[in-house]
Scaffold this motif. Sequence first.
Motif, PDB file in Angstrom:
ATOM      1  N   SER A 131       0.232  -1.060  -0.255  1.00  0.00           N
ATOM      2  CA  SER A 131      -0.429   0.027   0.034  1.00  0.00           C
ATOM      3  C   SER A 131       0.772   0.810   0.069  1.00  0.00           C
ATOM      4  O   SER A 131       0.414   2.347  -0.724  1.00  0.00           O
ATOM      5  CB  SER A 131      -1.101  -0.351   1.000  1.00  0.00           C
ATOM      6  OG  SER A 131      -0.295   0.158   2.454  1.00  0.00           O
ATOM      7  N   HIS A 166       1.488   6.944  -7.089  1.00  0.00           N
ATOM      8  CA  HIS A 166       0.796   7.732  -7.090  1.00  0.00           C
ATOM      9  C   HIS A 166       1.808   9.525  -7.060  1.00  0.00           C
ATOM     10  O   HIS A 166       1.350  10.213  -7.716  1.00  0.00           O
ATOM     11  CB  HIS A 166      -0.422   7.390  -7.121  1.00  0.00           C
ATOM     12  CG  HIS A 166      -1.099   6.658  -7.460  1.00  0.00           C
ATOM     13  ND1 HIS A 166      -1.298   6.184  -8.718  1.00  0.00           N
ATOM     14  CD2 HIS A 166      -1.373   4.912  -6.787  1.00  0.00           C
ATOM     15  CE1 HIS A 166      -2.260   5.130  -9.450  1.00  0.00           C
ATOM     16  NE2 HIS A 166      -2.348   4.609  -8.359  1.00  0.00           N
ATOM     17  N   TYR A 204       1.385  -5.416  -7.127  1.00  0.00           N
ATOM     18  CA  TYR A 204       0.341  -5.671  -6.863  1.00  0.00           C
ATOM     19  C   TYR A 204      -0.480  -6.753  -6.578  1.00  0.00           C
ATOM     20  O   TYR A 204      -1.592  -6.237  -6.261  1.00  0.00           O
ATOM     21  CB  TYR A 204      -0.288  -4.172  -7.247  1.00  0.00           C
ATOM     22  CG  TYR A 204       0.741  -2.825  -6.967  1.00  0.00           C
ATOM     23  CD1 TYR A 204       1.021  -2.139  -6.032  1.00  0.00           C
ATOM     24  CD2 TYR A 204       1.014  -2.327  -8.282  1.00  0.00           C
ATOM     25  CE1 TYR A 204       1.716  -1.776  -5.977  1.00  0.00           C
ATOM     26  CE2 TYR A 204       2.150  -1.238  -7.996  1.00  0.00           C
ATOM     27  CZ  TYR A 204       2.238  -0.916  -7.323  1.00  0.00           C
ATOM     28  OH  TYR A 204       2.959  -0.088  -6.860  1.00  0.00           O
ATOM     29  N   LYS A 221      -5.570 -14.025  -5.710  1.00  0.00           N
ATOM     30  CA  LYS A 221      -4.555 -12.810  -6.360  1.00  0.00           C
ATOM     31  C   LYS A 221      -3.831 -13.467  -7.286  1.00  0.00           C
ATOM     32  O   LYS A 221      -3.730 -14.812  -7.316  1.00  0.00           O
ATOM     33  CB  LYS A 221      -3.753 -12.616  -5.342  1.00  0.00           C
ATOM     34  CG  LYS A 221      -4.097 -11.533  -3.909  1.00  0.00           C
ATOM     35  CD  LYS A 221      -3.036 -11.512  -3.180  1.00  0.00           C
ATOM     36  CE  LYS A 221      -4.180 -10.021  -2.124  1.00  0.00           C
ATOM     37  NZ  LYS A 221      -3.013 -10.693  -0.172  1.00  0.00           N
ATOM     38  N   TRP A 269     -14.724  -1.853 -11.188  1.00  0.00           N
ATOM     39  CA  TRP A 269     -15.516  -1.211  -9.746  1.00  0.00           C
ATOM     40  C   TRP A 269     -15.781  -2.344  -9.328  1.00  0.00           C
ATOM     41  O   TRP A 269     -16.532  -3.002  -8.121  1.00  0.00           O
ATOM     42  CB  TRP A 269     -16.576  -0.290  -9.878  1.00  0.00           C
ATOM     43  CG  TRP A 269     -17.151  -0.090 -10.970  1.00  0.00           C
ATOM     44  CD1 TRP A 269     -18.423  -1.135 -11.342  1.00  0.00           C
ATOM     45  CD2 TRP A 269     -17.086   0.050 -12.057  1.00  0.00           C
ATOM     46  NE1 TRP A 269     -19.667  -0.832 -12.596  1.00  0.00           N
ATOM     47  CE2 TRP A 269     -18.055  -0.032 -12.973  1.00  0.00           C
ATOM     48  CE3 TRP A 269     -16.233   0.971 -13.063  1.00  0.00           C
ATOM     49  CZ2 TRP A 269     -19.020  -0.022 -14.327  1.00  0.00           C
ATOM     50  CZ3 TRP A 269     -16.238   1.232 -14.345  1.00  0.00           C
ATOM     51  CH2 TRP A 269     -17.317   0.555 -14.899  1.00  0.00           C
ATOM     52  N   GLN A 276     -14.375  -5.289  -8.391  1.00  0.00           N
ATOM     53  CA  GLN A 276     -13.292  -6.530  -8.225  1.00  0.00           C
ATOM     54  C   GLN A 276     -13.390  -5.938  -6.795  1.00  0.00           C
ATOM     55  O   GLN A 276     -13.782  -4.762  -6.197  1.00  0.00           O
ATOM     56  CB  GLN A 276     -11.882  -6.002  -8.839  1.00  0.00           C
ATOM     57  CG  GLN A 276     -11.557  -5.750 -10.357  1.00  0.00           C
ATOM     58  CD  GLN A 276     -11.742  -7.700 -11.211  1.00  0.00           C
ATOM     59  OE1 GLN A 276     -11.573  -8.302  -9.371  1.00  0.00           O
ATOM     60  NE2 GLN A 276     -11.939  -7.818 -11.379  1.00  0.00           N
ATOM     61  N   ARG A 321     -10.951  -5.831  -4.778  1.00  0.00           N
ATOM     62  CA  ARG A 321      -9.557  -5.626  -4.121  1.00  0.00           C
ATOM     63  C   ARG A 321      -9.625  -3.862  -4.684  1.00  0.00           C
ATOM     64  O   ARG A 321      -9.065  -3.602  -5.604  1.00  0.00           O
ATOM     65  CB  ARG A 321      -7.951  -6.537  -4.019  1.00  0.00           C
ATOM     66  CG  ARG A 321      -8.069  -7.759  -3.431  1.00  0.00           C
ATOM     67  CD  ARG A 321      -7.497  -8.721  -4.045  1.00  0.00           C
ATOM     68  NE  ARG A 321      -6.285  -8.327  -2.982  1.00  0.00           N
ATOM     69  CZ  ARG A 321      -5.214  -8.158  -3.906  1.00  0.00           C
ATOM     70  NH1 ARG A 321      -5.312  -8.062  -5.418  1.00  0.00           N
ATOM     71  NH2 ARG A 321      -4.477  -7.569  -2.986  1.00  0.00           N
ATOM     72  N   MET A 322      -8.844  -3.201  -3.267  1.00  0.00           N
ATOM     73  CA  MET A 322      -8.538  -1.758  -3.887  1.00  0.00           C
ATOM     74  C   MET A 322      -6.849  -1.980  -5.512  1.00  0.00           C
ATOM     75  O   MET A 322      -7.675  -1.121  -6.401  1.00  0.00           O
ATOM     76  CB  MET A 322      -8.148  -0.634  -3.672  1.00  0.00           C
ATOM     77  CG  MET A 322      -7.187   0.244  -3.989  1.00  0.00           C
ATOM     78  SD  MET A 322      -6.740   1.338  -2.178  1.00  0.00           S
ATOM     79  CE  MET A 322      -4.957   0.592  -2.464  1.00  0.00           C
ATOM     80  N   PHE A 323      -6.216  -2.779  -5.408  1.00  0.00           N
ATOM     81  CA  PHE A 323      -4.899  -2.863  -6.245  1.00  0.00           C
ATOM     82  C   PHE A 323      -5.578  -2.894  -7.585  1.00  0.00           C
ATOM     83  O   PHE A 323      -5.606  -2.792  -8.506  1.00  0.00           O
ATOM     84  CB  PHE A 323      -4.255  -4.092  -5.947  1.00  0.00           C
ATOM     85  CG  PHE A 323      -3.531  -3.084  -4.423  1.00  0.00           C
ATOM     86  CD1 PHE A 323      -3.197  -1.590  -4.328  1.00  0.00           C
ATOM     87  CD2 PHE A 323      -3.296  -4.391  -3.765  1.00  0.00           C
ATOM     88  CE1 PHE A 323      -2.603  -1.390  -3.408  1.00  0.00           C
ATOM     89  CE2 PHE A 323      -2.288  -3.866  -2.563  1.00  0.00           C
ATOM     90  CZ  PHE A 323      -2.409  -2.429  -2.713  1.00  0.00           C
ATOM     91  N   THR A 324      -6.554  -4.086  -7.942  1.00  0.00           N
ATOM     92  CA  THR A 324      -7.398  -5.069  -8.873  1.00  0.00           C
ATOM     93  C   THR A 324      -8.721  -4.250  -9.285  1.00  0.00           C
ATOM     94  O   THR A 324      -8.276  -3.734 -10.861  1.00  0.00           O
ATOM     95  CB  THR A 324      -8.107  -6.502  -8.769  1.00  0.00           C
ATOM     96  OG1 THR A 324      -8.467  -6.363  -7.602  1.00  0.00           O
ATOM     97  CG2 THR A 324      -6.635  -7.313  -8.505  1.00  0.00           C
ATOM     98  N   LYS A 325      -8.937  -3.006  -8.558  1.00  0.00           N
ATOM     99  CA  LYS A 325      -9.453  -2.184  -9.282  1.00  0.00           C
ATOM    100  C   LYS A 325      -9.215  -1.690  -9.844  1.00  0.00           C
ATOM    101  O   LYS A 325      -9.091  -0.597 -11.382  1.00  0.00           O
ATOM    102  CB  LYS A 325     -10.351  -1.364  -7.649  1.00  0.00           C
ATOM    103  CG  LYS A 325     -11.432  -2.068  -7.242  1.00  0.00           C
ATOM    104  CD  LYS A 325     -12.177  -0.742  -6.225  1.00  0.00           C
ATOM    105  CE  LYS A 325     -13.012  -2.133  -5.482  1.00  0.00           C
ATOM    106  NZ  LYS A 325     -13.959  -2.043  -5.991  1.00  0.00           N
ATOM    107  N   TYR A 326      -8.016  -0.690  -9.556  1.00  0.00           N
ATOM    108  CA  TYR A 326      -7.474   0.170 -10.554  1.00  0.00           C
ATOM    109  C   TYR A 326      -6.303  -0.081 -11.650  1.00  0.00           C
ATOM    110  O   TYR A 326      -6.589   0.400 -12.565  1.00  0.00           O
ATOM    111  CB  TYR A 326      -5.460   0.651  -9.641  1.00  0.00           C
ATOM    112  CG  TYR A 326      -4.393   1.445  -9.618  1.00  0.00           C
ATOM    113  CD1 TYR A 326      -4.610   2.968 -10.622  1.00  0.00           C
ATOM    114  CD2 TYR A 326      -3.620   1.014 -10.908  1.00  0.00           C
ATOM    115  CE1 TYR A 326      -4.640   3.618 -11.706  1.00  0.00           C
ATOM    116  CE2 TYR A 326      -2.801   0.974 -11.377  1.00  0.00           C
ATOM    117  CZ  TYR A 326      -3.009   3.252 -11.680  1.00  0.00           C
ATOM    118  OH  TYR A 326      -2.201   3.343 -12.310  1.00  0.00           O
TER     119      TYR A 326
END
Length: 450
Positions: free
Chosen positions: A26, A33, A252, A296, A337, A339, A341-346
Amino acid sequence: MLVINTNIKELLQFSINPFPRYIQISTKFVFGHVIAILWTLLSIYISIPWVIDLSKNVTLPIAIFVISGIAFVPGYLNTFMVVSLLLDKQPKCKNEYPITDVTILIAARNEAENIKSTLSYIARQDYTGKIKVILIDNNSVDETREKAIEASEELNLDLLVLHEGRPGKFNALNCGLKEVKTEVMMTLDADTLLHESAVRYLVARIESSPKEVCAVAGSVLVRNSRKNLLAKVQEWDYFLGIASIKRMQGLYQGTLVAQGAYSLYKTNCLKEVGGWPNAIGEDIVLTWNLLKKGWKVYFEPLAVAFTEVPINLKHFARQRSRWARGMIEALKKTKPWHQPRMFTKYLTGVNLVMPFTDFVFTFVWIPGLVLAFYGYYWIVGPTTLFVIPLTLLSYQILYIYQRLIFRKLNLRIRKNKLGYVIFILFYQMLMSPISVIGYIQELTQLERVW
């Protein structure tokens, strides 16, 4: 072979591991970023005169739209990737010599010429666990089945040959999946050759990973780069471009494509999502379905295989447009959206902007380059060169990573300077238009062509 200045090389060698302690994912994500945003703000500031000049011809909103697609968005994404690669420190495998039984699925159609070679490289593995091979003959009209059986007897391989009459790679793989009894399984294309430690490193990585890791993508490189110039250019795409993206995504924990050509999966996870879907990009959609479950997907750079790439433009365009079409297909089936997990959303969300950048590059940047030759620097000019150093830096970092990998595997990097120069200067001019064709094919639901 690339020539690197000694001082730069030493600096980059240090930059690969600049932090002696482990940094949380994280933290890497946020830091990447922050640097990418700062780079983008600097780019915007430097580009103000460019935006103003272009707006005199096309209005301010269009000028911002165009320059965003050419410079701001690609610069942001490249910076984030560079910073991520600099922070990447993949943990060592807990046990580099696992003994878990593995099943390898090979979907084959008219591969009589290649199948013995592929099986022979499986037989040469330094893996001490049991390897079972399941070959699924998908309506071959040559001697694929006979050649495979003959080779397995000669090589003393545990081979099961199945027949799947329904056309489509997904049908063949799902047919083979029903026969898999081992906890982990691999997919391998019939023209892909494994490095002698390929199976060992894939299994070692998945066994060293958290239990929610359901798949590990291997590193696929080019075996026929001496064929012609197109193959030489693709060698750098696989070696630097695709590898860098997969390494960043793996950092990630969301490698977006566990490619069907060469990947390892947990069998129960594959069966839980229903196996491979009926899709032109079946491996892309499958991977996103796995990620959607909250699992993952990792990437193991030491697990290397070599594949044949297209050596004529028609086949190359067909393959890459199919990949682009598969990405759109995956976006339609599994929204970023959705997904968990935050990382896979991105990571999946980044694909939403790829059609935008490819469209601008194809219909604006390339015509702008033609205009620049006639002295009209509205779109392509000195300012656009600002992104080149970042691109070269990212590829140089990956080159050093890959060289270290090759040394450990006792491999040598081929001398291919001409291919590298063309890859850097012209490859995107080929790729973006082909990708746009793929996007259009999927949006208009044209007939699928493999």
